[in-house]
Design an enzyme around this catalytic site. Structure first.
Site, short mmCIF file in Angstrom:
data_model
loop_
_atom_site.label_atom_id
_atom_site.label_comp_id
_atom_site.label_asym_id
_atom_site.label_seq_id
_atom_site.Cartn_x
_atom_site.Cartn_y
_atom_site.Cartn_z
N HIS A 156 0.99 -1.58 0.13
CA HIS A 156 0.15 -0.48 0.22
C HIS A 156 0.92 1.43 -0.09
O HIS A 156 0.29 2.45 -0.23
CB HIS A 156 -0.95 0.09 1.40
CG HIS A 156 -2.21 -1.25 0.54
ND1 HIS A 156 -3.33 -0.72 1.06
CD2 HIS A 156 -2.19 -2.44 1.23
CE1 HIS A 156 -4.00 -1.54 0.60
NE2 HIS A 156 -3.40 -2.55 1.05
N ASP A 364 3.64 10.08 -0.77
CA ASP A 364 2.74 9.03 0.08
C ASP A 364 2.01 7.45 -1.26
O ASP A 364 2.15 8.08 -2.63
CB ASP A 364 1.25 9.68 -0.50
CG ASP A 364 0.87 8.72 1.14
OD1 ASP A 364 0.04 8.22 0.86
OD2 ASP A 364 -0.26 10.23 1.11
#
Ligand code: ADP
Length: 516
Positions: A156, A364
């Site tokens: 992720h 991110d």
């Protein structure tokens, strides 16, 4: 249809679309339709020295199974290796990464114990899907215990370049474990390419067609599967009574002023100080915004017992104090920080009341807040997303105003542009982003990964053997390099694929994160 076994740091919730994020909803749907188990840490500490027994909760065809970690595991595995070693490293923050042998030992120990607890629950034709950086090694441990069904892994967070990754002590043996999975998913092409480079340059593997990689006598697919949100539900949340209540409350508070919204866990990867500086620069360079525009930062505390996080909190309080001290008026405060949590409906209302969504991570994996902000907007009067070029979401949201959060003056310019953008342009940009988000959701993400895994399963398992202590399967080629490689690539020749016919022959018969 195969049963699905999901492994992630934390599990669920399975129900309640009002609380669960898109990811939990997507995984919950997949689990409900296939039946299966969602396995992870309970969030609790067990009595000292003992690894907890599995606690199960059955919801129809789906079992939530959790385990308590020992206090040492929580300290050394979770707070240690996961959050003080891997998290900063994977977010390109070598300066913050702590390398401690105790942490690595705990990581190996917990991955091994979790695999040992899961193994008796598995049926030969199950499919396993492991999530995120907490459980890189788990698939390899399951293989060693004899599980030969299809396994997927999804990271992720970002996967940095080998130049950064190799700073991790024993990085080869950690990353090598990923080759035990049949399908490895990444958020962006950059992450996938970095991983492929690692496999080729550090593990001595090679690349084939269609995202196929070869190493240690195994073939596996490494592809990009950008994670989405439950877009339409989130858009519905934004017109729920609860959302409207929050929107109305904010409108009363704001009167005719504009609000910029930031929503992030309080984490150094999110670029919150950079955001505050950009906002300060907006007030400096474009004084007409003083008294007219405010920044609301929702920042729930996370990992607050770690030093890097408590330091960040102090830095933000100081920065906000300084900016508020310099610019506040009797009836206006430039920056408001809130650390409380909101329901998803309330959050949707807050996004909708804000003219600008400001998302400025320094790195991110994806950033779901950017997608939620877009999904929550009023189609007749949408706000503007200002988005960091370092968020994975930028690939799917190019109509946002894209910024480099380190460039304070450019950030201020983008904010000024967003605050003054004509309605037609706002609508045009928003429409393009919203349409894309409707087709790339948490559900399609789940479906794409599971389909890729089914496809691999139909071809046969990635390999028919497990690595030996030397790091090589017994039937692998002799390495041509002194590191740990197995399948050498000779420049100018097609990649060597020595294991594939054997795998096809040998194995068809034996088929089969919240997160943070
Ligand atoms: P990360 O996973 O690194 O925290 P993301 O942006 O991908 O970052 O996801 C964060 C999730 O947490 C989003 O779904 C967001 O709505 C949710 N969230 C963040 N702050 C709050 C809050 N104060 N209350 C409720 N949900 C929040």
């Amino acid at each position: 249809m195969r049963r699905l076994i999901v492994v992630s740091n934390r599990v669920g919730p399975l129900k309640d679309g009002g609380k669960a994020g898109g990811l939990a909803v997507g995984l919950g749907d997949a689990l409900r339709s296939r039946g299966g188990i969602w396995f992870g840490w309970s969030g609790e500490k067990s009595a000292k020295g003992t690894f907890g027994e599995m606690k199960v909760e059955d919801h129809g065809k789906v079992r939530l199974a959790t385990i308590d970690l020992t206090p040492e595991d929580v300290e050394e595995f979770y707070a240690g290796y996961a959050n003080r070693t891997l998290w900063p490293l994977l977010h390109y923050r070598l300066d913050l990464a702590e390398f401690d042998q105790r942490f690595e030992n705990a990581y190996r120990r917990v991955n091994e114990r979790m695999a040992a607890r899961l193994m008796p629950q598995l049926k030969p034709d199950d499919m396993v899907w492991v999530h995120d950086y907490h459980y890189i090694l788990l698939g390899e441990r399951l293989r060693e215990s004899g599980f030969s069904g299809p396994m997927a892994y999804f990271l992720h967070v970002p996967f940095p370049s080998p130049e950064i990754m190799t700073a991790l002590p024993n990085s080869n043996s950690i990353i090598r474990a990923l080759t035990a999975y049949n399908v490895i998913g990444f958020q962006t092409d950059t992450d996938r390419r970095n991983f492929a480079r690692y496999v080729v340059e550090e593990l001595g593997g090679s690349e084939g067609e269609n995202d196929e990689l070869f190493a240690y006598g195994r073939s596996f697919r490494a592809s990009t599967f950008p994670i989405g949100i439950d877009t339409e539900s989130f858009a519905d949340f934004a017109v729920s009574d609860e959302a409207k209540e929050h929107e109305a409350q904010l409108k009363v508070l704001l009167r005719d002023r504009q609000q910029i919204i930031g929503v992030d866990r309080l984490d150094y990867s999110k670029g919150i100080p950079e955001r505050f500086r950009g906002f300060e620069r907006l007030l400096e360079d474009y004084p007409e915004n003083r008294g007219r525009v405010s920044l609301m930062q929702v920042a729930p505390l996370s990992r607050s017992d770690l030093e890097a996080y408590s330091e960040l909190r102090s830095e933000l309080e100081e920065l906000a104090g300084h900016i508020n001290g310099a610019y506040s008026a009797l009836d206006w405060v430039p920056i408001r920080i809130m650390t409380r949590g909101f329901t998803r409906r309330a959050l949707a209302g807050i996004y909708r009341a804000s003219r600008v969504g400001l998302v400025t991570p320094l790195r991110d994996g994806m950033n779901l807040v950017a997608k939620e902000y877009v999904a929550a907007q009023d189609p007749d009067d949408p706000g503007v997303l200002v988005l960091s070029r370092f968020a994975g979401a930028v690939k799917e949201l190019p109509e946002a105003l894209i910024v480099n959060p380190y460039d304070t003056a450019a950030l201020a310019r983008a904010l000024q542009q967003a605050l003054n953008m004509p309605l037609e342009e706002r609508k045009r940009r928003w429409q393009a982003m919203f349409e894309r988000l409707k087709t790339q959701t948490a559900q399609t993400w789940c479906h794409d990964i599971l389909s890729a895994l089914e496809e691999r399963a139909d071809k046969g398992p990635a390999r028919s053997t497990v690595p030996t202590a030397s790091g090589r399967p017994p039937n692998a080629l002799t390495p041509k390099r002194p590191k740990e490689p197995v399948v050498a690539k000779v420049p100018g020749t097609p990649p060597a694929q020595p294991q594939r016919p054997a795998e096809r022959r040998g194995a068809l018969s034996s088929l089969r994160s919240l997160f943070l």
